[in-house]
Write an enzyme that holds these catalytic residues in place. Structure first.
Site, PDB file in Angstrom:
ATOM      1  N   HIS A  61      42.180  35.450  39.071  1.00 11.16           N
ATOM      2  CA  HIS A  61      41.174  35.983  40.001  1.00 11.16           C
ATOM      3  C   HIS A  61      41.874  36.323  41.306  1.00 11.16           C
ATOM      4  CE1 HIS A  61      41.501  31.773  41.093  1.00 11.16           C
ATOM      5  NE2 HIS A  61      40.685  31.897  42.113  1.00 11.16           N
ATOM      6  N   HIS A  63      41.401  35.177  44.572  1.00 13.19           N
ATOM      7  CA  HIS A  63      41.496  34.322  45.756  1.00 13.19           C
ATOM      8  C   HIS A  63      42.954  34.312  46.212  1.00 13.19           C
ATOM      9  CE1 HIS A  63      37.507  31.969  45.071  1.00 13.19           C
ATOM     10  NE2 HIS A  63      37.364  32.906  45.995  1.00 13.19           N
ATOM     11  N   ASP A  65      45.071  32.228  47.230  1.00  9.83           N
ATOM     12  CA  ASP A  65      46.046  31.245  46.741  1.00  9.83           C
ATOM     13  C   ASP A  65      46.556  31.578  45.338  1.00  9.83           C
ATOM     14  OD1 ASP A  65      43.407  30.613  45.922  1.00  9.83           O
ATOM     15  OD2 ASP A  65      43.900  28.525  45.557  1.00  9.83           O
ATOM     16  N   HIS A  66      46.024  32.648  44.736  1.00  9.29           N
ATOM     17  CA  HIS A  66      46.478  33.062  43.412  1.00  9.29           C
ATOM     18  C   HIS A  66      47.155  34.429  43.416  1.00  9.29           C
ATOM     19  CE1 HIS A  66      44.501  29.775  41.117  1.00  9.29           C
ATOM     20  NE2 HIS A  66      43.865  29.689  42.265  1.00  9.29           N
ATOM     21  N   HIS A 139      33.782  30.602  37.985  1.00  7.56           N
ATOM     22  CA  HIS A 139      34.263  30.239  39.318  1.00  7.56           C
ATOM     23  C   HIS A 139      33.369  30.927  40.356  1.00  7.56           C
ATOM     24  CE1 HIS A 139      37.018  28.651  42.174  1.00  7.56           C
ATOM     25  NE2 HIS A 139      37.606  29.780  42.492  1.00  7.56           N
ATOM     26  N   ASP A 207      40.676  28.958  38.035  1.00  7.38           N
ATOM     27  CA  ASP A 207      39.816  27.922  38.595  1.00  7.38           C
ATOM     28  C   ASP A 207      38.445  28.068  37.929  1.00  7.38           C
ATOM     29  OD1 ASP A 207      42.013  28.130  40.360  1.00  7.38           O
ATOM     30  OD2 ASP A 207      40.794  28.477  42.100  1.00  7.38           O
ATOM     31  N   HIS A 266      46.835  22.587  39.970  1.00  7.10           N
ATOM     32  CA  HIS A 266      45.890  23.071  40.984  1.00  7.10           C
ATOM     33  C   HIS A 266      45.225  21.912  41.724  1.00  7.10           C
ATOM     34  CE1 HIS A 266      42.723  25.502  42.905  1.00  7.10           C
ATOM     35  NE2 HIS A 266      43.513  26.531  42.672  1.00  7.10           N
TER      36      HIS A 266
END
Lengths: 307, 307
Positions: A61, A63, A65-66, A139, A207, A266
């Site tokens: 996805h 976000h 942090d990814h 998520h 996530d 994670h």
């Protein structure tokens, strides 16, 4: 053989000594990455498998942090001399997101081929030896779990080859190649091979909340890499709020999916010692382990018992 | 007092144990950053001065190694609870570049005020106690050097205060505040203070060729942080090609600018031991030092000799 390395195991933000959650997979020297947060290229340098052979980058996805590490990674892959196309796979809009981020990485010496998961054939795609499958999970934004599968051909079947009158000269070639043209005729490998054998299956899931479809998706995986943002059961409310999983939920998925082993990843920045709560996962699924940055494992084909 | 920390000293790409070139400045607990490559937020965590008080982020230019860490940093500042505006200063187009990068950081709990250097008054702006000056330098894209100056008021001048009939009650206030209203009359600090005294001046200069204007711009700085992408003199051709500087060029600028000391930074990944060639810089400017990740120094006002 298939090798797996965890590039990072942190959720939300990179920490000193804990990079953001990302997985590196190697088959015959070629590389696939799932997720690429800020710092992933440094983690890749630590692992030392190189940059030039990264053929596929999958995103669960969008976000930060990814994905925030992507422009820097692409530039570094370019500096490593790559000119071959790279395939980037992700949710709807992947092209727009990547192009927006790449405002600071405009001149790359290779092309990017974008693949939206919705456009794939039943969520599946094969790139080199990587057989990739995606499953939508739950998520706070559209998000996918992935399987990466290395398939294994069937055994050579002499009787079949003789019966179908396959020239002996091409028997060994058909055990390696999918097809060959010989004396103006096309021969395919299924003419000399038995049933496909058990390959190697790696599942990656973050996530998400532990939706039921995940257990089927990861069924019999050799390795299940799964988020466990918190260890303690009393953090369930917070996990639900932010659409994440606690250790016990990840372990229940692993148990139902009958996977060979599970690595947790994670972790919340507040989870300073992930091992502290590992017993909670192991009570449910004994082959649970804590992932950590730089954790590496190699997977071989397993010979199945004669049926 | 003014504190300086080098967040990173790497050029081109972040390395294990060497973050990308970035400077952190602290005055009275408030923070200013120049440049923010991939991983800068981790370096900030290592320094430990916090995230919430970052008031200003300046960009020299928009190459990825100087800006790719911004979306992650902004999210982390937001997670630290900041709601006050942040000022982002940079070359023309700063708003467009930042907004494009922030496709993955859309929901921030603070506003960003963008300032293009071209729009500033003679390249100067004051934000809180940070007096910022920018100078265009010569790189492969539009790029600026920065000064950050902490000004120091003049000494209290009793004779002047008496002569101008300033009420004694507000003498001490006017030594701290710029102005005060008292008995329906406005009084300003220049009514009781002598000439402005020598403040603290920090100069930051990367990525550029050693253009002449730099020496004047950095004149008498207490600290000159300057790129030295290569150490050896025989790397001059490569430095010219990519519009960078070698140690001897940085040292010559420091010498001509009569700065108090120079820290080298923005090392090429190929420069594995920056100290090895430091003697080349020190032969020209003895107070040359190698910057390193986490290098910190505090600067106090210096009392000037009576003239």
């Amino acid at each position: 053989m298939l090798d797996i390395a965890l590039l990072g195991t942190s959720g939300m933000m990179p920490l000193p000594n804990r990079f953001l959650t990302s997985m590196l997979c190697r088959i015959k020297g070629r590389l696939l990455i799932i997720d690429c947060g800020e710092g992933t290229q440094v983690a890749l340098k630590n692992i030392g498998w190189g940059f030039k052979n990264i053929d596929v980058i999958c995103f669960t996805h969008f976000h930060a942090d990814h994905i925030a590490g992507l422009p820097g990674l692409l530039l570094t892959i370019g500096n490593a001399g790559r000119t071959e196309d790279i395939v980037i796979i992700g949710p709807e809009g992947v092209k727009e997101v990547v192009e927006s981020l790449c405002i600071i990485a405009k001149e790359l010496p290779f092309n990017i081929i974008f693949k939206e998961i919705d456009d794939l054939d039943n969520g599946k795609i094969k790139i080199k030896d990587f057989n990739i499958e995606a499953l939508e999970v739950e998520h706070s934004m559209k998000c996918y779990a992935y399987n990466v599968i290395l398939k294994r051909k069937g055994k050579f079947d002499v009787k079949k080859a003789i019966k179908l009158d396959i020239p002996k000269k091409i028997w060994s070639i058909l055990q390696k190649e999918n097809s060959i043209e010989y004396n103006n005729k096309i021969y395919t490998d299924d003419m000399v091979l038995g049933q496909e054998r058990r390959g190697i299956k790696i599942s990656y899931c973050t996530d998400t909340r532990p939706v039921e479809t995940i257990s089927d998706f990861i069924k019999n995986a050799d390795l299940f890499i799964c988020e466990g943002i918190y260890g303690e059961n009393d953090k369930i409310k917070k996990a639900k709020q932010y659409k994440h999983m606690i250790y016990s939920e990840a372990a229940t998925l692993a148990y139902n999916g009958k996977v060979s082993e599970m690595w947790l990843t994670h972790y919340s920045p507040s989870l300073t010692n992930p091992e502290e709560f590992l017993y909670i996962a192991q009570d449910i699924f004994p082959k649970s382990y804590c992932g950590y940055d730089g954790k590496i494992s190699s997977f071989q084909f397993i010979e199945e018992e004669n049926k």
